[in-house]
Design a protein around this motif. Structure first.
Motif, PDB file in Angstrom:
ATOM      1  N   VAL A  92       0.825  -1.227   0.030  1.00  0.00           N
ATOM      2  CA  VAL A  92       0.026  -0.046   0.049  1.00  0.00           C
ATOM      3  C   VAL A  92       0.867   1.234   0.001  1.00  0.00           C
ATOM      4  O   VAL A  92       0.611   2.289  -0.652  1.00  0.00           O
ATOM      5  N   LEU A  93       1.918   1.137   0.838  1.00  0.00           N
ATOM      6  CA  LEU A  93       2.523   2.549   1.039  1.00  0.00           C
ATOM      7  C   LEU A  93       3.678   2.743  -0.193  1.00  0.00           C
ATOM      8  O   LEU A  93       3.613   3.674  -0.862  1.00  0.00           O
ATOM      9  N   ASP A  94       4.087   1.697  -0.918  1.00  0.00           N
ATOM     10  CA  ASP A  94       4.646   1.687  -2.072  1.00  0.00           C
ATOM     11  C   ASP A  94       3.806   2.269  -3.323  1.00  0.00           C
ATOM     12  O   ASP A  94       4.313   3.130  -3.816  1.00  0.00           O
ATOM     13  N   ALA A  95       2.583   1.780  -3.418  1.00  0.00           N
ATOM     14  CA  ALA A  95       1.929   2.150  -4.244  1.00  0.00           C
ATOM     15  C   ALA A  95       1.323   3.487  -4.180  1.00  0.00           C
ATOM     16  O   ALA A  95       1.123   4.453  -5.273  1.00  0.00           O
ATOM     17  N   ALA A  96       1.244   4.130  -2.916  1.00  0.00           N
ATOM     18  CA  ALA A  96       0.609   5.247  -2.714  1.00  0.00           C
ATOM     19  C   ALA A  96       1.923   6.323  -3.067  1.00  0.00           C
ATOM     20  O   ALA A  96       1.645   7.507  -3.630  1.00  0.00           O
ATOM     21  N   ALA A  97       3.071   5.938  -2.626  1.00  0.00           N
ATOM     22  CA  ALA A  97       4.258   6.934  -2.833  1.00  0.00           C
ATOM     23  C   ALA A  97       4.498   7.061  -4.517  1.00  0.00           C
ATOM     24  O   ALA A  97       4.982   8.111  -4.731  1.00  0.00           O
ATOM     25  N   ASP A  98       4.231   5.866  -5.172  1.00  0.00           N
ATOM     26  CA  ASP A  98       4.471   5.793  -6.422  1.00  0.00           C
ATOM     27  C   ASP A  98       3.691   6.815  -7.311  1.00  0.00           C
ATOM     28  O   ASP A  98       3.809   7.552  -8.009  1.00  0.00           O
ATOM     29  N   ALA A  99       2.360   6.675  -6.898  1.00  0.00           N
ATOM     30  CA  ALA A  99       1.248   7.423  -7.491  1.00  0.00           C
ATOM     31  C   ALA A  99       1.178   9.089  -7.077  1.00  0.00           C
ATOM     32  O   ALA A  99       0.589   9.721  -8.203  1.00  0.00           O
ATOM     33  N   VAL A 114      -2.439  11.565  16.911  1.00  0.00           N
ATOM     34  CA  VAL A 114      -2.493  10.936  15.840  1.00  0.00           C
ATOM     35  C   VAL A 114      -0.765  10.394  15.739  1.00  0.00           C
ATOM     36  O   VAL A 114      -0.029  11.224  16.033  1.00  0.00           O
ATOM     37  N   ILE A 115      -0.668   8.970  15.639  1.00  0.00           N
ATOM     38  CA  ILE A 115       0.968   8.505  15.569  1.00  0.00           C
ATOM     39  C   ILE A 115       1.084   8.233  14.214  1.00  0.00           C
ATOM     40  O   ILE A 115       0.244   7.117  13.595  1.00  0.00           O
ATOM     41  N   ILE A 116       2.583   8.503  13.539  1.00  0.00           N
ATOM     42  CA  ILE A 116       2.728   7.923  12.517  1.00  0.00           C
ATOM     43  C   ILE A 116       3.549   6.791  12.631  1.00  0.00           C
ATOM     44  O   ILE A 116       4.356   6.634  13.352  1.00  0.00           O
ATOM     45  N   THR A 117       2.936   5.637  12.086  1.00  0.00           N
ATOM     46  CA  THR A 117       3.576   4.141  12.383  1.00  0.00           C
ATOM     47  C   THR A 117       4.376   3.758  11.129  1.00  0.00           C
ATOM     48  O   THR A 117       5.120   2.938  11.705  1.00  0.00           O
ATOM     49  N   ASP A 118       4.189   4.063   9.831  1.00  0.00           N
ATOM     50  CA  ASP A 118       5.094   3.811   8.822  1.00  0.00           C
ATOM     51  C   ASP A 118       4.766   4.610   7.710  1.00  0.00           C
ATOM     52  O   ASP A 118       4.145   5.580   7.829  1.00  0.00           O
ATOM     53  N   GLY A 119       5.839   4.655   6.665  1.00  0.00           N
ATOM     54  CA  GLY A 119       5.773   5.589   5.604  1.00  0.00           C
ATOM     55  C   GLY A 119       6.669   5.379   4.548  1.00  0.00           C
ATOM     56  O   GLY A 119       7.580   4.714   4.701  1.00  0.00           O
ATOM     57  N   ARG A 120       6.540   6.352   3.508  1.00  0.00           N
ATOM     58  CA  ARG A 120       7.751   6.477   2.496  1.00  0.00           C
ATOM     59  C   ARG A 120       7.858   7.981   2.405  1.00  0.00           C
ATOM     60  O   ARG A 120       6.994   8.925   2.288  1.00  0.00           O
ATOM     61  N   ALA A 238      -6.077  12.238  -3.370  1.00  0.00           N
ATOM     62  CA  ALA A 238      -6.905  11.519  -2.477  1.00  0.00           C
ATOM     63  C   ALA A 238      -7.328  10.324  -3.304  1.00  0.00           C
ATOM     64  O   ALA A 238      -7.733   8.994  -2.842  1.00  0.00           O
ATOM     65  N   ALA A 239      -7.753  10.467  -4.423  1.00  0.00           N
ATOM     66  CA  ALA A 239      -7.875   9.283  -5.380  1.00  0.00           C
ATOM     67  C   ALA A 239      -6.858   8.140  -5.474  1.00  0.00           C
ATOM     68  O   ALA A 239      -7.073   7.040  -5.466  1.00  0.00           O
ATOM     69  N   ALA A 240      -5.639   8.615  -5.584  1.00  0.00           N
ATOM     70  CA  ALA A 240      -4.611   7.740  -5.611  1.00  0.00           C
ATOM     71  C   ALA A 240      -4.441   6.976  -4.174  1.00  0.00           C
ATOM     72  O   ALA A 240      -4.067   5.595  -4.237  1.00  0.00           O
ATOM     73  N   LEU A 241      -4.583   7.844  -3.045  1.00  0.00           N
ATOM     74  CA  LEU A 241      -4.514   7.071  -1.954  1.00  0.00           C
ATOM     75  C   LEU A 241      -5.643   6.106  -1.590  1.00  0.00           C
ATOM     76  O   LEU A 241      -5.571   4.945  -1.234  1.00  0.00           O
ATOM     77  N   GLN A 242      -6.891   6.400  -2.179  1.00  0.00           N
ATOM     78  CA  GLN A 242      -8.089   5.534  -1.942  1.00  0.00           C
ATOM     79  C   GLN A 242      -7.974   4.142  -2.836  1.00  0.00           C
ATOM     80  O   GLN A 242      -8.167   3.045  -2.420  1.00  0.00           O
ATOM     81  N   ALA A 243      -7.149   4.423  -4.090  1.00  0.00           N
ATOM     82  CA  ALA A 243      -6.860   3.028  -4.904  1.00  0.00           C
ATOM     83  C   ALA A 243      -5.714   2.180  -4.194  1.00  0.00           C
ATOM     84  O   ALA A 243      -5.751   1.050  -4.025  1.00  0.00           O
ATOM     85  N   ALA A 244      -4.678   2.931  -3.601  1.00  0.00           N
ATOM     86  CA  ALA A 244      -3.735   2.332  -3.026  1.00  0.00           C
ATOM     87  C   ALA A 244      -4.311   1.572  -1.452  1.00  0.00           C
ATOM     88  O   ALA A 244      -3.816   0.361  -1.585  1.00  0.00           O
ATOM     89  N   ALA A 245      -5.140   2.276  -0.990  1.00  0.00           N
ATOM     90  CA  ALA A 245      -5.588   1.464   0.284  1.00  0.00           C
ATOM     91  C   ALA A 245      -6.500   0.367  -0.295  1.00  0.00           C
ATOM     92  O   ALA A 245      -6.594  -0.681   0.698  1.00  0.00           O
TER      93      ALA A 245
END
Length: 252
Positions: A92-99, A114-120, A238-245
């Motif tokens: 999910v994170l890889d797809a969101a970062a790429d998009a 709110v706690i940041i747990t992981d990311g790119r 937002a659309a890219a994040l929803q697709a990645a999710a």
């Protein structure tokens, strides 16, 4: 060795067993609690009232049901830190970062933070820094607002008992009334935005990522400088994040 069951305090045991019910029930009525614990309704009512007085339960607007209170929500390790969910989030994170080309992160709600747990992190020279493990006031971030929007109004009010909210920047929501109004819009849209509300000059957009209850909900957020985060860009991200999710692998 003495059997520890000989030293059980019955009322405390009932209270602890009732709190455990909130791990599997989003709401409980007095009748539900009495049935699940095999105790009298009067006992269940006293225990729920005690938990409510200490912030471990919150009564809904009808007065007939109870939800997990802010003290209970803050206990334990937040969603997103377990090895299984972290492994599932990588695609999910890889797809969101790429998009998006921007810094993306998964976040969990712990109380009013709110706690940041992981990311790119974004490859752009000017970018939002990934702050894994960092806590931010939930009402000032898009990820926090997405997660707050999935709580009941009663739970939000329990987290924010005062009308005035603490300011982070000059653009942060200043009142609980304004927050509740914005959360209603977020529930309808399925996304939340933040324009300079947490960090001046930084805009973010977030969508729900995982979880069906307060116990395991996560948000997926993209963060970027304001000059790359106007309304068209936020809509596209937002659309890219929803697709990645939607790529989150199911639990085996």
């Amino acid at each position: 060795m003495a059997d520890p069951r000989n030293y059980i305090i019955e009322s405390l045991d009932t209270g602890l067993r009732l709190m455990r019910l909130f791990l599997t029930h989003d709401t409980l009525s007095v009748t539900d609690a009495a049935r699940e614990l095999d105790v009298a309704r009067s006992t269940a009512h006293r225990v729920l009232s005690t938990l409510e007085s200490r912030g471990f339960a919150t009564r809904d607007a009808s007065g007939r049901g109870y939800s997990a209170g802010p003290e209970l929500v803050t206990l334990g390790r937040p969603a997103g830190y377990g090895p299984e969910i972290r492994a599932r989030l990588q695609v999910v994170l890889d797809a969101a970062a790429d998009a998006t080309g921007e810094t993306v992160s998964a976040a969990a709600l712990i109380g009013d933070q709110v706690i940041i747990t992981d990311g790119r992190e974004s490859p752009h020279a000017v970018r939002a820094v990934l702050e894994a493990g960092r806590a931010h006031p939930a009402h000032a971030t898009s990820a926090g607002k997405v997660l707050l929007a999935q709580l009941t109004t009663e739970q939000v009010c329990a987290l924010y008992p005062e009308e005035r909210l603490p300011g982070v920047t000059g653009l942060t929501l200043a009142s609980r009334s304004a927050l509740l109004s914005e959360l209603a819009g977020i529930r309808a849209l399925g996304r939340a935005d933040s324009a300079g509300e947490s960090v001046p000059g930084m805009n973010t957009v977030a969508v729900p990522l995982a979880g069906n209850s307060w116990r395991d909900r996560l948000a997926l957020m993209a963060s970027m400088p304001a000059d790359r985060g106007g309304e068209p860009e936020l809509d596209r991200h937002a659309a890219a994040l929803q697709a990645a999710a939607g790529l989150l692998p199911p639990v085996c």
